[in-house]
Design a protein around this motif. Structure first.
Motif, PDB file in Angstrom:
ATOM      1  N   VAL A 116      14.313  11.289  11.592  1.00 40.49           N
ATOM      2  CA  VAL A 116      14.730  11.526  10.145  1.00 40.49           C
ATOM      3  C   VAL A 116      13.555  11.027   9.141  1.00 40.49           C
ATOM      4  N   GLY A 117      13.160   9.903   9.378  1.00 36.75           N
ATOM      5  CA  GLY A 117      12.123   9.337   8.374  1.00 36.75           C
ATOM      6  C   GLY A 117      12.724   8.252   7.301  1.00 36.75           C
ATOM      7  N   SER A 118      14.004   8.076   7.841  1.00 35.91           N
ATOM      8  CA  SER A 118      14.628   6.836   6.959  1.00 35.91           C
ATOM      9  C   SER A 118      15.216   5.870   8.083  1.00 35.91           C
ATOM     10  N   LEU A 119      14.620   4.580   7.838  1.00 39.82           N
ATOM     11  CA  LEU A 119      15.125   3.865   9.028  1.00 39.82           C
ATOM     12  C   LEU A 119      16.700   3.439   8.924  1.00 39.82           C
ATOM     13  N   VAL A 120      17.108   3.529   7.742  1.00 38.97           N
ATOM     14  CA  VAL A 120      18.647   3.432   7.688  1.00 38.97           C
ATOM     15  C   VAL A 120      19.471   4.362   8.267  1.00 38.97           C
ATOM     16  N   GLY A 144       0.898  -1.279  -0.098  1.00 40.55           N
ATOM     17  CA  GLY A 144       0.057  -0.015   0.111  1.00 40.55           C
ATOM     18  C   GLY A 144       0.998   1.294  -0.048  1.00 40.55           C
ATOM     19  N   ASP A 145       2.182   0.979  -0.045  1.00 43.24           N
ATOM     20  CA  ASP A 145       3.032   2.394  -0.197  1.00 43.24           C
ATOM     21  C   ASP A 145       3.058   2.882  -1.720  1.00 43.24           C
ATOM     22  N   GLN A 146       3.088   3.972  -1.692  1.00 41.57           N
ATOM     23  CA  GLN A 146       3.399   4.841  -2.758  1.00 41.57           C
ATOM     24  C   GLN A 146       4.864   4.369  -3.391  1.00 41.57           C
ATOM     25  N   ARG A 177       4.430   0.251  11.469  1.00 42.57           N
ATOM     26  CA  ARG A 177       4.619   0.525   9.929  1.00 42.57           C
ATOM     27  C   ARG A 177       5.875  -0.518   9.498  1.00 42.57           C
ATOM     28  N   LEU A 178       6.821  -0.902  10.170  1.00 45.32           N
ATOM     29  CA  LEU A 178       7.895  -1.533   9.421  1.00 45.32           C
ATOM     30  C   LEU A 178       7.811  -3.089   9.140  1.00 45.32           C
ATOM     31  N   ARG A 179       8.319  -3.618   7.939  1.00 40.77           N
ATOM     32  CA  ARG A 179       8.152  -4.672   7.335  1.00 40.77           C
ATOM     33  C   ARG A 179       9.278  -5.777   8.203  1.00 40.77           C
ATOM     34  N   ILE A 232      10.997   8.583  17.528  1.00 38.73           N
ATOM     35  CA  ILE A 232       9.721   8.073  17.303  1.00 38.73           C
ATOM     36  C   ILE A 232       8.956   9.057  16.444  1.00 38.73           C
ATOM     37  N   ASN A 233       8.151   8.810  15.644  1.00 35.11           N
ATOM     38  CA  ASN A 233       7.178   9.661  14.991  1.00 35.11           C
ATOM     39  C   ASN A 233       6.088  10.248  15.983  1.00 35.11           C
ATOM     40  N   ALA A 234       6.636  11.277  16.514  1.00 32.53           N
ATOM     41  CA  ALA A 234       5.667  12.046  17.641  1.00 32.53           C
ATOM     42  C   ALA A 234       4.418  12.535  17.165  1.00 32.53           C
ATOM     43  N   SER A 235       4.082  12.494  15.804  1.00 28.39           N
ATOM     44  CA  SER A 235       2.928  12.942  15.366  1.00 28.39           C
ATOM     45  C   SER A 235       1.831  12.131  15.433  1.00 28.39           C
ATOM     46  N   ASN A 236       2.280  10.610  15.938  1.00 21.67           N
ATOM     47  CA  ASN A 236       1.408   9.628  16.195  1.00 21.67           C
ATOM     48  C   ASN A 236       1.045   9.350  17.737  1.00 21.67           C
ATOM     49  N   ARG A 237       1.386  10.160  18.504  1.00 23.42           N
ATOM     50  CA  ARG A 237       1.152  10.338  19.997  1.00 23.42           C
ATOM     51  C   ARG A 237      -0.200  10.051  20.378  1.00 23.42           C
ATOM     52  N   THR A 283      17.663   5.300  21.033  1.00 20.15           N
ATOM     53  CA  THR A 283      16.409   4.301  20.940  1.00 20.15           C
ATOM     54  C   THR A 283      15.816   4.676  19.597  1.00 20.15           C
ATOM     55  N   PHE A 284      14.981   3.791  19.076  1.00 18.16           N
ATOM     56  CA  PHE A 284      14.178   3.692  17.979  1.00 18.16           C
ATOM     57  C   PHE A 284      12.927   3.282  18.185  1.00 18.16           C
ATOM     58  N   LEU A 285      11.823   3.656  17.846  1.00 21.13           N
ATOM     59  CA  LEU A 285      10.351   3.040  18.250  1.00 21.13           C
ATOM     60  C   LEU A 285       9.541   3.188  17.181  1.00 21.13           C
ATOM     61  N   TYR A 286       9.187   2.238  16.405  1.00 18.22           N
ATOM     62  CA  TYR A 286       7.866   2.379  15.619  1.00 18.22           C
ATOM     63  C   TYR A 286       7.028   1.383  16.276  1.00 18.22           C
ATOM     64  N   PRO A 287       6.156   1.695  17.260  1.00 23.61           N
ATOM     65  CA  PRO A 287       5.275   0.825  17.776  1.00 23.61           C
ATOM     66  C   PRO A 287       3.890   0.612  16.998  1.00 23.61           C
ATOM     67  N   THR A 327      15.136  -7.853   0.393  1.00 23.33           N
ATOM     68  CA  THR A 327      15.433  -6.514   0.482  1.00 23.33           C
ATOM     69  C   THR A 327      14.494  -5.515   0.383  1.00 23.33           C
ATOM     70  N   ASP A 328      14.973  -4.384   0.875  1.00 27.59           N
ATOM     71  CA  ASP A 328      14.032  -2.828   0.830  1.00 27.59           C
ATOM     72  C   ASP A 328      15.120  -2.244   0.073  1.00 27.59           C
ATOM     73  N   PRO A 329      14.804  -2.488  -1.381  1.00 26.77           N
ATOM     74  CA  PRO A 329      15.999  -1.889  -2.170  1.00 26.77           C
ATOM     75  C   PRO A 329      16.084  -0.409  -2.060  1.00 26.77           C
ATOM     76  N   LEU A 330      15.035   0.289  -1.567  1.00 29.12           N
ATOM     77  CA  LEU A 330      15.433   1.713  -1.376  1.00 29.12           C
ATOM     78  C   LEU A 330      14.320   2.236  -0.141  1.00 29.12           C
ATOM     79  N   ASP A 331      15.363   2.543   0.984  1.00 29.56           N
ATOM     80  CA  ASP A 331      14.431   2.742   2.197  1.00 29.56           C
ATOM     81  C   ASP A 331      14.395   4.392   2.437  1.00 29.56           C
ATOM     82  N   GLY A 332      13.450   4.848   3.071  1.00 31.02           N
ATOM     83  CA  GLY A 332      13.327   6.363   3.357  1.00 31.02           C
ATOM     84  C   GLY A 332      12.801   7.190   1.999  1.00 31.02           C
ATOM     85  N   SER A 333      11.956   6.615   1.092  1.00 33.43           N
ATOM     86  CA  SER A 333      11.390   7.256   0.004  1.00 33.43           C
ATOM     87  C   SER A 333      10.989   8.649   0.066  1.00 33.43           C
TER      88      SER A 333
HETATM   89  P1  AHG Z   1      10.192   2.930   2.797  1.00 33.95           P
HETATM   90  O1  AHG Z   1      10.608   4.186   2.137  1.00 33.95           O
HETATM   91  O2  AHG Z   1      11.043   1.700   2.224  1.00 33.95           O
HETATM   92  O3  AHG Z   1       8.603   2.483   2.431  1.00 33.95           O
HETATM   93  O4  AHG Z   1      10.283   3.062   4.552  1.00 33.95           O
HETATM   94  C1  AHG Z   1       9.880   3.999   5.214  1.00 33.95           C
HETATM   95  C2  AHG Z   1       9.623   3.598   6.493  1.00 33.95           C
HETATM   96  C3  AHG Z   1      11.197   3.999   7.443  1.00 33.95           C
HETATM   97  O5  AHG Z   1      12.193   4.257   6.499  1.00 33.95           O
HETATM   98  C4  AHG Z   1      11.005   5.125   8.435  1.00 33.95           C
HETATM   99  O6  AHG Z   1      11.625   4.531   9.482  1.00 33.95           O
HETATM  100  C5  AHG Z   1       9.335   5.181   8.317  1.00 33.95           C
HETATM  101  O7  AHG Z   1       8.976   4.439   7.280  1.00 33.95           O
HETATM  102  C6  AHG Z   1       9.045   6.431   8.421  1.00 33.95           C
HETATM  103  O8  AHG Z   1       7.742   6.672   8.960  1.00 33.95           O
HETATM  104  P2  AHG Z   1       6.736   7.897   8.784  1.00 33.95           P
HETATM  105  O9  AHG Z   1       6.129   7.965   7.620  1.00 33.95           O
HETATM  106  O10 AHG Z   1       5.917   7.508  10.143  1.00 33.95           O
HETATM  107  O11 AHG Z   1       7.598   8.980   9.325  1.00 33.95           O
END
Ligand code: AHG
Ligand code: MN
Ligand code: MN
Ligand code: MN
Length: 313
Positions: A224-228, A50-52, A255-257, A188-193, A240-244, A97-103
């Motif tokens: 940052v919005g890029s897991l890498v 479902g990601d663009q 959100r993460l695979r 952590i993405n604080a907008s999801n609080r 620490t990193f959380l995507y709960p 693979t996640d060929p491109l993370d943080g798109s």
């Molecule tokens: P991808 O670009 O491979 O779909 O991964 C995006 C992931 C990850 O890199 C990042 O930690 C997270 O999505 C960002 O999520 P938010 O959109 O909630 O910031």
């Protein structure tokens, strides 16, 4: 000419890692050209998650798939592909693979990356990936940032290489990465609080209280919005990193695979002395049930990950 010193790679994996590095080096040149290389961040479709999909997501996927043919990889699973592809009937490895993370960062010149995970092949294509994360024999990421980096583990520590743009080779930068036990930062993405559960909220509130709270020290915040990029920062200086999981529809498992992002990063983090859980259970003890499934993900400095587990119990 090789892109990485073969002596640093287990013999059976040399062609695979060489293909990942050569393609990563090629991709880093495309990324460095940004808008001069075309509309890399333009939307071109949607993946099975479902990601663009952006143009660079698809380009990276096609480049890795093509490069891995004939390297010993039998099965190829990618965030950008619906099903597992068979690349080579005679191959003995399964690579996810996640060929491109943080798109979302493609168009804004912020670090993006490639994540990969390797298993020995099992009885079928799906069985090769749907198994305990502990079965991985290699995991790595390539970060495309101010420097292009490769962090990789074969089960004997996490090793860091930096791409020398002068020679096009990944050179050893750190023999054994060492993730600090204590942290001064959290992510952590604080907008999801408003969607978080009690334990996550309690952890973040503790951090926000800093010196005046039970921690007795101030904590800084980064997202940052890029897991890498987050993983690389945390491996380097702790945190620490959380995507709960949260209460939004579709975010029951965060959100993460599991196969493309969570399992490989957990392996790299553990091998550097950090911890990685789904909030409670070590990721390396978990088994993926579906190729594109998501998992709540918590990782980083051991002291902090232990504290988050305690808050969940
Ligand atoms: P991808 O670009 O491979 O779909 O991964 C995006 C992931 C990850 O890199 C990042 O930690 C997270 O999505 C960002 O999520 P938010 O959109 O909630 O910031
Ligand atoms: Mn995506
Ligand atoms: Mn990703
Ligand atoms: Mn991706």
């Amino acid at each position: 000419m090789t892109t990485i010193d073969p002596a640093r790679i287990p013999e059976n994996l040399r062609p695979v890692i060489e293909a990942m590095c050569a393609t990563g080096a090629q991709l880093s040149r495309v990324i460095a050209r940004g808008p001069l290389a075309g509309k890399l961040g333009a939307g071109v479709g949607e993946n099975s998650d479902g990601d663009q999909q952006k143009a660079l997501d698809v380009m990276a996927d096609e480049m890795f798939e093509a490069a891995l043919r004939g390297t010993g990889v039998k099965y190829y699973a990618s965030e950008e592909q619906e099903d597992v592809l068979t690349l080579d009937e005679g191959g003995t490895f399964a690579l996810a693979t996640d060929p491109l993370d943080g798109s979302s960062n493609i168009d804004v010149n912020v670090t993006i990356g490639t994540i990969f995970s390797i298993f020995p092949v099992a009885d079928s294509a799906t069985a090769s990936f749907l198994r305990p994360a502990r079965d991985q024999i290699c995991a790595g990421y390539i970060a495309y940032g101010p420097q292009t980096l490769l962090a990789v583990t074969f089960g004997a520590g996490t090793v860091l290489f930096v791409l020398d743009p002068e020679t096009g080779r990944f050179e050893l930068a750190e023999e054994k990465m060492d993730l600090p036990v204590a942290a001064k930062e959290f992510s952590i993405n604080a907008s999801n609080r408003r969607h978080w559960g009690q334990a996550v909220l309690a952890y973040v509130e503790e951090n926000e209280r800093g010196k005046d709270g039970p921690k007795g020290k101030d904590m800084n915040f980064r997202w940052v919005g890029s897991l890498v990029a987050e993983t690389h920062r945390i491996l380097t200086r702790g945190g620490t990193f959380l995507y709960p999981s949260d209460s939004r529809k579709g975010y029951e498992n965060g959100r993460l695979r599991m196969v493309y992002e969570v399992a490989p990063m957990a392996y790299l983090v553990e091998q550097a002395g950090g911890k990685a859980t789904d909030g409670v259970t070590p990721i390396m003890d978990l088994t993926a049930e579906q190729l594109h499934e998501r998992r709540p993900f918590v990782f980083g400095s051991a002291e902090e990950v232990d504290r988050i587990t305690a808050l969940h119990c």
